[in-house]
Design an enzyme around this catalytic site. Structure first.
Site, PDB file in Angstrom:
ATOM      1  N   ASP A 176      13.215  18.325 -33.783  1.00  0.00           N
ATOM      2  CA  ASP A 176      13.643  19.729 -33.616  1.00  0.00           C
ATOM      3  C   ASP A 176      13.898  20.230 -35.038  1.00  0.00           C
ATOM      4  O   ASP A 176      15.027  20.223 -35.506  1.00  0.00           O
ATOM      5  CB  ASP A 176      14.897  19.832 -32.732  1.00  0.00           C
ATOM      6  N   HIS A 182      21.424  11.784 -40.818  1.00  0.00           N
ATOM      7  CA  HIS A 182      21.120  11.341 -39.442  1.00  0.00           C
ATOM      8  C   HIS A 182      19.656  10.933 -39.243  1.00  0.00           C
ATOM      9  O   HIS A 182      19.350   9.767 -39.010  1.00  0.00           O
ATOM     10  CB  HIS A 182      21.419  12.469 -38.445  1.00  0.00           C
TER      11      HIS A 182
END
Ligand code: BDR
Ligand code: CA
Length: 344
Positions: A35, A266
């Site tokens: 995303d 992340h």
């Protein structure tokens, strides 16, 4: 007799040389499903600079940005790197829960920290959807592909629905997602990629393939500061400056939630696991995702022998990362980012 022994010895030597050079040259084929927000962009650039990886394609999903911006950002990154890597657009809503707006307070209104992204790009998205592209590539390279979903797992769940035989052709799935022995970052128990589509995440964990979850337990242990990015910009001016620019929004978000030292790395952590699994330790567990109620989005891990009882009895085993060598992971991240190349 002596000649025969020598011939056999030379043949063995040749065999060892050939097989070991193949091992050195063979790159891990990956597809990143993202995303495309700020740390997704870093993960994509990390992959383009990894001598260990062959990026077959990027599939896009809603989440940090709208699906249109997620796709546009992936295409823009490919334009900057000059790499002709397909970008296939995927889902714009979760499987079953109502859609939430993009997390623009973390990644900026356009997903790339609001740095300018041109309206017109020199490539268009692939003609196949994300799910179809994953299936197509798995047929071209059966057993060779590592799937790396670093966003909501909707596209992967859709691919499984379209072709339930997909797991038999995928080598492994390394996700960025989940919070196992660590609090969530959206609710006390839920991490963003999982709560963004909990039904999809559960489908991915239950499918018949090996999943390794790189969750908040480890990603919050790898922190990069603006000082690190300044050095990166000095060492690798154009890509480094670009990375530093789009990271400013992300750094400001982390400061606003009390993380002063920098941002959590992340999504690149999932790629780091693919490249250097020895930097992580993992635990085997039956993993399910809560899909309703106060615990929605929680990744629940039943460690053996807990998985032998009640509702957990038939849940398959996967793995989640529980520790990481933070120093070595940060070094790996920065050294790969120094190798990112742009054509303009
Ligand atoms: C995950 O959520 C998104 O904001 C990041 O890109 C990452 O994939 C971290 O919880
Ligand atoms: Ca992401």
């Amino acid at each position: 007799m002596r000649g025969n022994t020598l011939n056999a010895f030379s043949a063995l030597l040749l065999f060892i040389l050939l097989t070991s050079s193949h091992a050195i040259l063979a790159k891990e084929k990956i597809i990143i499903d993202a995303d495309v927000g700020i740390d997704d962009a870093m993960a994509i650039l990390f992959a383009t600079a990894s001598p260990e990886l062959e990026l077959l394609g990027i599939t896009t999903v809603f989440g940090n940005a709208s699906i249109e911006n997620s796709t546009k950002n992936a295409l823009y990154l490919m334009q900057r790197t000059g790499l002709n890597i397909p970008v296939a657009q995927g889902a714009h809503t979760p499987l079953a829960i109502p859609p939430e707006p993009p997390t623009d307070f973390v990644h900026g209104g356009n997903g790339l920290g609001d740095i300018p992204v041109p309206d017109t790009l020199n490539a268009a998205p692939h003609e196949l959807s994300a799910a179809e592209f994953i299936i197509q590539q798995s047929k071209l390279y059966p057993g060779e592909i590592t799937l790396v979903p670093v966003g909501r797992m909707t596209n992967i769940a859709l691919a499984l629905k379209l072709d339930p035989t997909l797991p038999s052709r995928i080598k492994q799935v390394v996700i960025m997602g989940g919070a196992f022995e660590h609090p969530g970052n959206v609710t006390p128990v839920a991490e963003a990629n999982i709560i963004g589509d909990p039904h999809a995440a559960d489908v991915v964990f239950q499918a018949d393939w090996d999943v390794v979850a790189i969750g908040l337990d480890v990603t919050t242990k790898v922190i990069v500061s603006d000082k690190d990015l300044q050095k990166l910009e000095k060492d690798n001016p154009v890509p480094g400056g670009f990375i530093r620019d789009f990271s400013q929004f992300y750094l400001a978000f982390y400061r606003s939630v009390g993380v002063e030292e920098g941002f959590y790395v992340h999504d690149p952590a999932a790629l780091m696991y693919v490249v250097a699994p020895e930097l992580f330790s993992t635990r085997e567990a039956a993993i399910r995702v809560a899909s309703e109620g106060i615990a929605i989005g929680q990744t629940i891990a039943a460690l053996p022998p807990q998985n032998t009882r009640g509702a957990w009895k038939d849940v398959k085993l996967n793995r989640y990362a529980d520790t990481v060598d933070s120093k070595a992971a940060k070094k790996l991240f920065l050294s790969h980012m120094r190798k990112v190349r742009f054509v303009d």
